[in-house]
Design a protein around this motif. Structure first.
Motif, PDB file in Angstrom:
ATOM      1  N   GLU A   1       0.819  -1.211   0.000  1.00  0.00           N
ATOM      2  CA  GLU A   1       0.000   0.000   0.000  1.00  0.00           C
ATOM      3  C   GLU A   1       0.857   1.266   0.000  1.00  0.00           C
ATOM      4  N   ALA A   2       2.095   1.125   0.426  1.00  0.00           N
ATOM      5  CA  ALA A   2       2.978   2.306   0.535  1.00  0.00           C
ATOM      6  C   ALA A   2       4.233   2.120  -0.302  1.00  0.00           C
ATOM      7  N   GLN A   3       4.073   1.611  -1.521  1.00  0.00           N
ATOM      8  CA  GLN A   3       5.218   1.298  -2.369  1.00  0.00           C
ATOM      9  C   GLN A   3       6.141   2.501  -2.537  1.00  0.00           C
ATOM     10  N   GLY A   4       7.436   2.260  -2.239  1.00  0.00           N
ATOM     11  CA  GLY A   4       8.437   3.300  -2.397  1.00  0.00           C
ATOM     12  C   GLY A   4       8.611   4.197  -1.187  1.00  0.00           C
ATOM     13  N   ARG A   5       7.622   4.174  -0.265  1.00  0.00           N
ATOM     14  CA  ARG A   5       7.717   5.031   0.917  1.00  0.00           C
ATOM     15  C   ARG A   5       8.353   4.260   2.062  1.00  0.00           C
ATOM     16  N   VAL A   6       9.145   4.962   2.845  1.00  0.00           N
ATOM     17  CA  VAL A   6       9.775   4.349   4.018  1.00  0.00           C
ATOM     18  C   VAL A   6       8.780   4.336   5.173  1.00  0.00           C
ATOM     19  N   LEU A   7       8.595   3.171   5.773  1.00  0.00           N
ATOM     20  CA  LEU A   7       7.713   3.020   6.928  1.00  0.00           C
ATOM     21  C   LEU A   7       8.572   2.753   8.162  1.00  0.00           C
ATOM     22  N   SER A   8       8.393   3.554   9.190  1.00  0.00           N
ATOM     23  CA  SER A   8       9.158   3.360  10.423  1.00  0.00           C
ATOM     24  C   SER A   8       8.635   2.146  11.174  1.00  0.00           C
ATOM     25  N   ARG A   9       9.416   1.649  12.111  1.00  0.00           N
ATOM     26  CA  ARG A   9       8.969   0.528  12.938  1.00  0.00           C
ATOM     27  C   ARG A   9       7.704   0.897  13.707  1.00  0.00           C
ATOM     28  N   GLU A  10       7.628   2.147  14.169  1.00  0.00           N
ATOM     29  CA  GLU A  10       6.451   2.586  14.916  1.00  0.00           C
ATOM     30  C   GLU A  10       5.208   2.593  14.026  1.00  0.00           C
ATOM     31  N   GLN A  11       5.358   3.030  12.787  1.00  0.00           N
ATOM     32  CA  GLN A  11       4.226   3.015  11.859  1.00  0.00           C
ATOM     33  C   GLN A  11       3.763   1.589  11.581  1.00  0.00           C
ATOM     34  N   LEU A  12       4.708   0.698  11.406  1.00  0.00           N
ATOM     35  CA  LEU A  12       4.360  -0.701  11.152  1.00  0.00           C
ATOM     36  C   LEU A  12       3.688  -1.329  12.372  1.00  0.00           C
ATOM     37  N   LEU A  13       4.172  -0.989  13.563  1.00  0.00           N
ATOM     38  CA  LEU A  13       3.547  -1.501  14.781  1.00  0.00           C
ATOM     39  C   LEU A  13       2.093  -1.050  14.871  1.00  0.00           C
ATOM     40  N   ASP A  14       1.832   0.225  14.599  1.00  0.00           N
ATOM     41  CA  ASP A  14       0.465   0.748  14.660  1.00  0.00           C
ATOM     42  C   ASP A  14      -0.441   0.064  13.654  1.00  0.00           C
ATOM     43  N   ARG A  15       0.049  -0.097  12.427  1.00  0.00           N
ATOM     44  CA  ARG A  15      -0.784  -0.622  11.351  1.00  0.00           C
ATOM     45  C   ARG A  15      -0.980  -2.135  11.455  1.00  0.00           C
ATOM     46  N   VAL A  16       0.053  -2.855  11.843  1.00  0.00           N
ATOM     47  CA  VAL A  16       0.008  -4.321  11.820  1.00  0.00           C
ATOM     48  C   VAL A  16      -0.452  -4.914  13.142  1.00  0.00           C
ATOM     49  N   TRP A  17       0.083  -4.383  14.254  1.00  0.00           N
ATOM     50  CA  TRP A  17      -0.262  -4.949  15.556  1.00  0.00           C
ATOM     51  C   TRP A  17      -1.405  -4.197  16.232  1.00  0.00           C
ATOM     52  N   GLY A  18      -1.616  -2.948  15.860  1.00  0.00           N
ATOM     53  CA  GLY A  18      -2.684  -2.157  16.464  1.00  0.00           C
ATOM     54  C   GLY A  18      -2.136  -1.127  17.426  1.00  0.00           C
ATOM     55  N   ARG A  19      -2.883  -0.027  17.569  1.00  0.00           N
ATOM     56  CA  ARG A  19      -2.419   1.101  18.380  1.00  0.00           C
ATOM     57  C   ARG A  19      -2.503   0.839  19.875  1.00  0.00           C
ATOM     58  N   ASP A  20      -3.316  -0.125  20.270  1.00  0.00           N
ATOM     59  CA  ASP A  20      -3.535  -0.357  21.699  1.00  0.00           C
ATOM     60  C   ASP A  20      -2.751  -1.549  22.242  1.00  0.00           C
ATOM     61  N   ILE A  21      -1.879  -2.120  21.432  1.00  0.00           N
ATOM     62  CA  ILE A  21      -1.126  -3.298  21.842  1.00  0.00           C
ATOM     63  C   ILE A  21       0.350  -2.941  21.943  1.00  0.00           C
ATOM     64  N   TYR A  22       0.978  -3.269  23.070  1.00  0.00           N
ATOM     65  CA  TYR A  22       2.400  -2.974  23.223  1.00  0.00           C
ATOM     66  C   TYR A  22       3.221  -4.133  22.669  1.00  0.00           C
ATOM     67  N   VAL A  23       4.064  -3.835  21.709  1.00  0.00           N
ATOM     68  CA  VAL A  23       4.990  -4.812  21.139  1.00  0.00           C
ATOM     69  C   VAL A  23       6.336  -4.108  20.985  1.00  0.00           C
ATOM     70  N   ASP A  24       7.405  -4.788  21.350  1.00  0.00           N
ATOM     71  CA  ASP A  24       8.736  -4.219  21.209  1.00  0.00           C
ATOM     72  C   ASP A  24       9.062  -4.009  19.733  1.00  0.00           C
ATOM     73  N   THR A  25       9.711  -2.895  19.435  1.00  0.00           N
ATOM     74  CA  THR A  25      10.020  -2.595  18.031  1.00  0.00           C
ATOM     75  C   THR A  25      10.927  -3.650  17.400  1.00  0.00           C
ATOM     76  N   ARG A  26      11.702  -4.364  18.226  1.00  0.00           N
ATOM     77  CA  ARG A  26      12.569  -5.412  17.676  1.00  0.00           C
ATOM     78  C   ARG A  26      11.756  -6.558  17.089  1.00  0.00           C
ATOM     79  N   THR A  27      10.510  -6.701  17.554  1.00  0.00           N
ATOM     80  CA  THR A  27       9.625  -7.725  17.007  1.00  0.00           C
ATOM     81  C   THR A  27       9.384  -7.478  15.519  1.00  0.00           C
ATOM     82  N   VAL A  28       9.343  -6.202  15.142  1.00  0.00           N
ATOM     83  CA  VAL A  28       9.162  -5.867  13.730  1.00  0.00           C
ATOM     84  C   VAL A  28      10.290  -6.467  12.905  1.00  0.00           C
ATOM     85  N   ASP A  29      11.516  -6.325  13.381  1.00  0.00           N
ATOM     86  CA  ASP A  29      12.673  -6.840  12.645  1.00  0.00           C
ATOM     87  C   ASP A  29      12.580  -8.355  12.449  1.00  0.00           C
TER      88      ASP A  29
END
Length: 227
Positions: free
Chosen positions: A169-197
């Protein structure tokens, strides 16, 4: 995929209640603001996928809210549908020139408004609406939850599937780990950013299992991008 989040900015309680009810009935998540200042705050905090914005608001007008959102680094890509009782062509032109992506005159059909919301989201959140997404030889069918690359079926876990959809959906755009956490895991769930990696690594492995280069790019200090 997480449901698209709609920021509804309307100071009239009955109008806000009707719109909120109908949007939720269509499967959208809704956050509500009653004035321009609250709208600007929620646009930053809730990171909505689309904004329904009334022109006549207390404190800060809808026109000014639109201008600020479209000039903000984090919100400039946010689709905005302006709602207004102003029906003159000059008013509509003014709203669109300020940055609104669409303009609806009150009273309007709720069914038409929902259709216009979906039209805007097809540009920005197509996977959430069940669309097919393509990048080079990668195909993601959100409706059937299938992924293929160069004709080979790719089996992905739910998290990797949502990650790939975000990148498509965001081809070519850089997505930060925080943005990916919000979009994939949800805004109300705490997940360590290393989980994204960890999940990015799994996604890369899955996409490259039948050959082909790595389509994901790591941007040091910023995040990840597709292409």
């Amino acid at each position: 995929m997480s449901a698209p989040v709609i920021l509804l900015v309307e100071d009239e309680p009955s109008q806000r209640a009707v719109l909120s009810y109908n949007l939720k009935a269509e499967g959208f998540d809704v956050v509500e603001a009653v004035d321009g200042e609250e709208a600007l705050l929620l646009a930053s905090e809730a990171q909505p996928d689309l904004c329904l914005l009334d022109w006549m608001l207390p404190h800060v007008s809808g026109l000014e809210v639109c201008r600020r959102l479209k000039s903000g680094k984090q919100t400039r890509e946010l689709p905005i549908i302006m709602l207004s009782a102003r029906s003159e062509e000059l008013d509509k032109v003014r709203g669109l020139e300020t940055g609104a992506d669409d303009y609806m005159v009150k009273p309007y059909s709720v069914a038409e408004l929902i259709a216009r919301v979906r039209k805007e989201l097809r540009r920005t959140r197509p996977a959430a609406l069940g669309e097919e997404l393509v990048y080079e030889d990668i195909l993601l069918d959100a409706a059937s939850h299938r992924v293929s690359r160069a004709g080979h079926n790719i089996k992905l876990g739910p998290t990797e599937f949502r990650l790939l959809a975000c990148f498509l959906e965001a081809q070519g755009r850089v997505l930060s780990r925080e943005q990916l956490l919000d979009r994939v895991w949800g805004r109300d769930i705490y997940v360590d950013t290393r989980t994204v990696d960890v999940h990015i690594g799994r996604l890369r492995k899955a996409l490259m299992q039948h050959g082909g280069g790595d389509p994901l790019r790591t941007v040091r200090g910023a995040g990840y991008a597709l292409g």
